[in-house]
Scaffold this motif. Sequence first.
Motif, PDB file in Angstrom:
ATOM      1  N   ILE A   1      72.560  13.710  27.654  1.00 23.69           N
ATOM      2  CA  ILE A   1      72.734  14.965  28.400  1.00 23.69           C
ATOM      3  C   ILE A   1      71.587  15.930  28.118  1.00 23.69           C
ATOM      4  O   ILE A   1      71.095  16.618  29.009  1.00 23.69           O
ATOM      5  CB  ILE A   1      74.113  15.606  28.108  1.00 23.69           C
ATOM      6  N   ALA A   2      71.135  15.973  26.871  1.00 18.04           N
ATOM      7  CA  ALA A   2      70.021  16.862  26.512  1.00 18.04           C
ATOM      8  C   ALA A   2      68.732  16.382  27.154  1.00 18.04           C
ATOM      9  O   ALA A   2      67.967  17.196  27.692  1.00 18.04           O
ATOM     10  CB  ALA A   2      69.871  16.942  25.000  1.00 18.04           C
ATOM     11  N   THR A   3      68.482  15.093  27.115  1.00 18.57           N
ATOM     12  CA  THR A   3      67.246  14.587  27.715  1.00 18.57           C
ATOM     13  C   THR A   3      67.241  14.803  29.225  1.00 18.57           C
ATOM     14  O   THR A   3      66.182  15.008  29.811  1.00 18.57           O
ATOM     15  CB  THR A   3      66.999  13.101  27.369  1.00 18.57           C
ATOM     16  N   ALA A   4      68.432  14.795  29.847  1.00 23.48           N
ATOM     17  CA  ALA A   4      68.518  15.073  31.282  1.00 23.48           C
ATOM     18  C   ALA A   4      68.191  16.533  31.578  1.00 23.48           C
ATOM     19  O   ALA A   4      67.638  16.857  32.628  1.00 23.48           O
ATOM     20  CB  ALA A   4      69.912  14.735  31.796  1.00 23.48           C
ATOM     21  N   LEU A   5      68.517  17.429  30.650  1.00 23.89           N
ATOM     22  CA  LEU A   5      68.316  18.865  30.853  1.00 23.89           C
ATOM     23  C   LEU A   5      66.923  19.353  30.475  1.00 23.89           C
ATOM     24  O   LEU A   5      66.401  20.275  31.104  1.00 23.89           O
ATOM     25  CB  LEU A   5      69.363  19.651  30.047  1.00 23.89           C
ATOM     26  N   LEU A   6      66.346  18.775  29.424  1.00 22.71           N
ATOM     27  CA  LEU A   6      65.051  19.250  28.931  1.00 22.71           C
ATOM     28  C   LEU A   6      63.975  19.250  30.015  1.00 22.71           C
ATOM     29  O   LEU A   6      63.810  18.270  30.749  1.00 22.71           O
ATOM     30  CB  LEU A   6      64.592  18.418  27.737  1.00 22.71           C
ATOM     31  N   GLY A   7      63.279  20.372  30.144  1.00 21.65           N
ATOM     32  CA  GLY A   7      62.197  20.496  31.116  1.00 21.65           C
ATOM     33  C   GLY A   7      62.650  20.940  32.497  1.00 21.65           C
ATOM     34  O   GLY A   7      61.818  21.212  33.362  1.00 21.65           O
ATOM     35  N   LYS A   8      63.938  21.034  32.707  1.00 29.03           N
ATOM     36  CA  LYS A   8      64.463  21.436  34.016  1.00 29.03           C
ATOM     37  C   LYS A   8      64.574  22.956  34.083  1.00 29.03           C
ATOM     38  O   LYS A   8      64.544  23.646  33.073  1.00 29.03           O
ATOM     39  CB  LYS A   8      65.840  20.812  34.268  1.00 29.03           C
ATOM     40  N   SER A   9      64.743  23.474  35.308  1.00 32.27           N
ATOM     41  CA  SER A   9      64.822  24.917  35.545  1.00 32.27           C
ATOM     42  C   SER A   9      66.105  25.273  36.255  1.00 32.27           C
ATOM     43  O   SER A   9      66.801  24.393  36.791  1.00 32.27           O
ATOM     44  CB  SER A   9      63.637  25.367  36.401  1.00 32.27           C
ATOM     45  N   VAL A  10      66.403  26.586  36.313  1.00 32.66           N
ATOM     46  CA  VAL A  10      67.565  27.056  37.065  1.00 32.66           C
ATOM     47  C   VAL A  10      67.423  26.589  38.514  1.00 32.66           C
ATOM     48  O   VAL A  10      66.346  26.672  39.098  1.00 32.66           O
ATOM     49  CB  VAL A  10      67.686  28.600  36.993  1.00 32.66           C
ATOM     50  N   GLY A  11      68.503  26.057  39.052  1.00 30.48           N
ATOM     51  CA  GLY A  11      68.509  25.539  40.416  1.00 30.48           C
ATOM     52  C   GLY A  11      68.318  24.032  40.480  1.00 30.48           C
ATOM     53  O   GLY A  11      68.665  23.398  41.480  1.00 30.48           O
ATOM     54  N   ASP A  12      67.792  23.425  39.421  1.00 32.91           N
ATOM     55  CA  ASP A  12      67.624  21.974  39.391  1.00 32.91           C
ATOM     56  C   ASP A  12      68.981  21.300  39.243  1.00 32.91           C
ATOM     57  O   ASP A  12      69.899  21.836  38.627  1.00 32.91           O
ATOM     58  CB  ASP A  12      66.736  21.534  38.226  1.00 32.91           C
ATOM     59  N   THR A  13      69.090  20.116  39.829  1.00 34.52           N
ATOM     60  CA  THR A  13      70.302  19.314  39.716  1.00 34.52           C
ATOM     61  C   THR A  13      70.027  18.191  38.726  1.00 34.52           C
ATOM     62  O   THR A  13      68.979  17.554  38.768  1.00 34.52           O
ATOM     63  CB  THR A  13      70.691  18.725  41.088  1.00 34.52           C
ATOM     64  N   VAL A  14      71.005  17.976  37.837  1.00 30.80           N
ATOM     65  CA  VAL A  14      70.866  16.932  36.826  1.00 30.80           C
ATOM     66  C   VAL A  14      72.137  16.111  36.761  1.00 30.80           C
ATOM     67  O   VAL A  14      73.209  16.562  37.174  1.00 30.80           O
ATOM     68  CB  VAL A  14      70.558  17.529  35.424  1.00 30.80           C
ATOM     69  N   GLU A  15      72.002  14.912  36.246  1.00 38.15           N
ATOM     70  CA  GLU A  15      73.148  14.016  36.048  1.00 38.15           C
ATOM     71  C   GLU A  15      73.742  14.309  34.676  1.00 38.15           C
ATOM     72  O   GLU A  15      73.113  14.042  33.655  1.00 38.15           O
ATOM     73  CB  GLU A  15      72.678  12.564  36.126  1.00 38.15           C
ATOM     74  N   VAL A  16      74.931  14.914  34.656  1.00 41.05           N
ATOM     75  CA  VAL A  16      75.633  15.205  33.408  1.00 41.05           C
ATOM     76  C   VAL A  16      77.120  14.978  33.612  1.00 41.05           C
ATOM     77  O   VAL A  16      77.630  15.116  34.721  1.00 41.05           O
ATOM     78  CB  VAL A  16      75.411  16.665  32.920  1.00 41.05           C
ATOM     79  N   MET A  17      77.789  14.654  32.534  1.00 38.01           N
ATOM     80  CA  MET A  17      79.250  14.508  32.552  1.00 38.01           C
ATOM     81  C   MET A  17      79.733  13.605  33.698  1.00 38.01           C
ATOM     82  O   MET A  17      80.654  13.943  34.422  1.00 38.01           O
ATOM     83  CB  MET A  17      79.920  15.883  32.641  1.00 38.01           C
ATOM     84  N   HIS A  18      79.071  12.488  33.894  1.00 36.59           N
ATOM     85  CA  HIS A  18      79.444  11.496  34.907  1.00 36.59           C
ATOM     86  C   HIS A  18      79.373  12.033  36.334  1.00 36.59           C
ATOM     87  O   HIS A  18      80.148  11.668  37.192  1.00 36.59           O
ATOM     88  CB  HIS A  18      80.844  10.927  34.640  1.00 36.59           C
ATOM     89  N   GLY A  19      78.461  12.929  36.569  1.00 38.30           N
ATOM     90  CA  GLY A  19      78.277  13.472  37.910  1.00 38.30           C
ATOM     91  C   GLY A  19      77.102  14.421  37.929  1.00 38.30           C
ATOM     92  O   GLY A  19      76.437  14.652  36.917  1.00 38.30           O
ATOM     93  N   GLU A  20      76.853  14.983  39.093  1.00 41.31           N
ATOM     94  CA  GLU A  20      75.743  15.907  39.225  1.00 41.31           C
ATOM     95  C   GLU A  20      76.205  17.321  38.939  1.00 41.31           C
ATOM     96  O   GLU A  20      77.347  17.695  39.208  1.00 41.31           O
ATOM     97  CB  GLU A  20      75.145  15.833  40.633  1.00 41.31           C
TER      98      GLU A  20
END
Length: 156
Positions: free
Chosen positions: A130-149
């Motif tokens: 979950i952290a690696t999915a978030l690192l480097g992203k910005s507000v408004g970006d969509t990421v894969e977390v908690m088994h969904g977007e």
Amino acid sequence: MSSAFQRELDREEAAIVDMPDRPVSTARNLVTPEGLIQIENEIEHWADELKKAQAAEDKAHVASAGRELRYWTSRRSNAEVVEPIADHSEVRFGHRVTVETADGKRRTFRIVGEDQADPAKGMVPYVAPIATALLGKSVGDTVEVMHGEAEIVAIE
């Protein structure tokens, strides 16, 4: 006492004294300033426990306290303190990140070092998926977390 029974006790005692060290992660030991304090508190705690166990001649507790003290001392020796980063334009180590799922649920995570992690409190290690999915992203970006977007809605 029979010699067979005594040998069995000796083997059990040897197993306690020869307790293997805790595994240490091969990832860089990044820590927040609070994480460093936590490590130092653990060292102090386990040094005190070791002294008490030695005074009580409690071999099992000496072994376990010694094991913990070696682990935390090792973690302190290679800790890399990452000072808070004031720029919140993208997710970085130490930041709190709030995401919102499609159904409107919000979750906040703080990205911390491995030893400081406490998922129940929303503190996730920087090496976790979950952290690696978030690192480097910005507000408004969509990421894969908690088994969904989920969309990043805040970075603090």
